[in-house]
Design a protein around this motif. Structure first.
Motif, PDB file in Angstrom:
ATOM      1  N   ARG A  87       2.306  -4.906  -5.615  1.00 13.86           N
ATOM      2  CA  ARG A  87       1.365  -4.094  -4.827  1.00 13.86           C
ATOM      3  C   ARG A  87       0.976  -2.825  -5.570  1.00 13.86           C
ATOM      4  O   ARG A  87      -0.180  -2.403  -5.528  1.00 13.86           O
ATOM      5  CB  ARG A  87       1.974  -3.738  -3.476  1.00 13.86           C
ATOM      6  CG  ARG A  87       1.946  -4.890  -2.503  1.00 13.86           C
ATOM      7  CD  ARG A  87       2.443  -4.474  -1.176  1.00 13.86           C
ATOM      8  NE  ARG A  87       1.459  -3.609  -0.527  1.00 13.86           N
ATOM      9  CZ  ARG A  87       1.465  -3.298   0.739  1.00 13.86           C
ATOM     10  NH1 ARG A  87       2.412  -3.771   1.516  1.00 13.86           N
ATOM     11  NH2 ARG A  87       0.555  -2.512   1.256  1.00 13.86           N
ATOM     12  N   GLU A  90      -1.573  -3.595  -8.272  1.00 15.63           N
ATOM     13  CA  GLU A  90      -2.886  -4.001  -7.771  1.00 15.63           C
ATOM     14  C   GLU A  90      -3.501  -3.001  -6.798  1.00 15.63           C
ATOM     15  O   GLU A  90      -4.527  -3.283  -6.187  1.00 15.63           O
ATOM     16  CB  GLU A  90      -2.768  -5.366  -7.090  1.00 15.63           C
ATOM     17  CG  GLU A  90      -2.367  -6.470  -8.033  1.00 15.63           C
ATOM     18  CD  GLU A  90      -2.195  -7.796  -7.335  1.00 15.63           C
ATOM     19  OE1 GLU A  90      -2.162  -7.823  -6.086  1.00 15.63           O
ATOM     20  OE2 GLU A  90      -2.096  -8.809  -8.031  1.00 15.63           O
ATOM     21  N   HIS A  94      -7.150  -3.840  -4.991  1.00 20.33           N
ATOM     22  CA  HIS A  94      -6.984  -4.594  -3.748  1.00 20.33           C
ATOM     23  C   HIS A  94      -6.382  -3.734  -2.642  1.00 20.33           C
ATOM     24  O   HIS A  94      -5.684  -2.765  -2.907  1.00 20.33           O
ATOM     25  CB  HIS A  94      -6.085  -5.811  -3.982  1.00 20.33           C
ATOM     26  CG  HIS A  94      -6.705  -6.850  -4.839  1.00 20.33           C
ATOM     27  ND1 HIS A  94      -6.660  -6.807  -6.219  1.00 20.33           N
ATOM     28  CD2 HIS A  94      -7.407  -7.957  -4.526  1.00 20.33           C
ATOM     29  CE1 HIS A  94      -7.301  -7.845  -6.711  1.00 20.33           C
ATOM     30  NE2 HIS A  94      -7.757  -8.573  -5.704  1.00 20.33           N
ATOM     31  N   PHE A  96      -4.080  -4.130   1.031  1.00 23.13           N
ATOM     32  CA  PHE A  96      -3.120  -5.034   1.648  1.00 23.13           C
ATOM     33  C   PHE A  96      -3.062  -4.758   3.138  1.00 23.13           C
ATOM     34  O   PHE A  96      -2.952  -3.617   3.566  1.00 23.13           O
ATOM     35  CB  PHE A  96      -1.740  -4.852   1.014  1.00 23.13           C
ATOM     36  CG  PHE A  96      -1.691  -5.271  -0.423  1.00 23.13           C
ATOM     37  CD1 PHE A  96      -1.374  -6.563  -0.775  1.00 23.13           C
ATOM     38  CD2 PHE A  96      -1.997  -4.374  -1.434  1.00 23.13           C
ATOM     39  CE1 PHE A  96      -1.341  -6.955  -2.095  1.00 23.13           C
ATOM     40  CE2 PHE A  96      -1.969  -4.745  -2.757  1.00 23.13           C
ATOM     41  CZ  PHE A  96      -1.642  -6.046  -3.092  1.00 23.13           C
ATOM     42  N   GLN A 105       1.293 -11.135   4.962  1.00 22.29           N
ATOM     43  CA  GLN A 105       0.635 -10.114   4.146  1.00 22.29           C
ATOM     44  C   GLN A 105      -0.669 -10.684   3.603  1.00 22.29           C
ATOM     45  O   GLN A 105      -0.702 -11.788   3.062  1.00 22.29           O
ATOM     46  CB  GLN A 105       1.549  -9.691   2.999  1.00 22.29           C
ATOM     47  CG  GLN A 105       0.966  -8.603   2.153  1.00 22.29           C
ATOM     48  CD  GLN A 105       1.932  -8.149   1.066  1.00 22.29           C
ATOM     49  OE1 GLN A 105       3.099  -8.441   1.102  1.00 22.29           O
ATOM     50  NE2 GLN A 105       1.410  -7.448   0.103  1.00 22.29           N
ATOM     51  N   ARG A 107      -4.140  -9.944   1.178  1.00 25.07           N
ATOM     52  CA  ARG A 107      -4.650  -9.136   0.072  1.00 25.07           C
ATOM     53  C   ARG A 107      -6.153  -9.364  -0.024  1.00 25.07           C
ATOM     54  O   ARG A 107      -6.613 -10.498  -0.132  1.00 25.07           O
ATOM     55  CB  ARG A 107      -3.963  -9.553  -1.215  1.00 25.07           C
ATOM     56  CG  ARG A 107      -4.360  -8.727  -2.423  1.00 25.07           C
ATOM     57  CD  ARG A 107      -3.670  -9.259  -3.643  1.00 25.07           C
ATOM     58  NE  ARG A 107      -4.312 -10.492  -4.041  1.00 25.07           N
ATOM     59  CZ  ARG A 107      -4.709 -10.767  -5.286  1.00 25.07           C
ATOM     60  NH1 ARG A 107      -4.491  -9.915  -6.241  1.00 25.07           N
ATOM     61  NH2 ARG A 107      -5.296 -11.893  -5.563  1.00 25.07           N
TER      62      ARG A 107
END
Length: 130
Positions: A87, A90, A94, A96, A105, A107
């Protein structure tokens, strides 16, 4: 070098639990040298002795079972750390979210505006801003 190989025949050797114990020993000895607390030093030496006892043990089945229990205990911790690292890597590209129905979860790419996100697990959809 041959004497070491001959001595280790039939012994358990180094595994993940032994490595973790050696790292714990190093950490405890460093903390002991910084704080000057002898009890931490003694604890570090005891962990080191236990680690060498495991490495030189001839009871391979018992040591294997101990290592498997350690790996089962460590697995969720490792998975959580890997998820957090992924996470973090990214976070610039992105977003989440969590599905409100199944807690899966999700994305999605950043910068798409207001979009409808469909959960691949339970097929429920939510509208979020990215």
């Amino acid at each position: 070098m041959n004497w070491l190989q001959r001595m280790m025949i039939g012994r358990y050797g180094v595994d993940q639990l032994s490595k973790a114990m050696l790292i714990l020993t190093l950490i405890l000895l460093i903390i002991s040298s910084i704080t000057g607390l002898d009890i931490i030093n003694v604890l570090g030496i005891l962990v080191l002795a236990l680690s060498y006892m495991r490495i030189l043990s001839r009871n391979i089945d018992k040591r294997y079972q101990e290592n498997m229990r350690f790996l089962q205990w460590l697995s969720p911790i490792r998975a959580r750390i890997n998820t957090l690292l992924k996470r973090f890597k990214e976070h610039k590209t992105h977003r989440f979210y969590r599905c409100p129905q199944c807690n899966q979860q999700l994305r999605v790419p950043k910068g798409k505006g207001k979009i409808r996100i469909t959960c691949p697990k339970c097929k429920s959809s939510i509208i979020k801003r990215t």
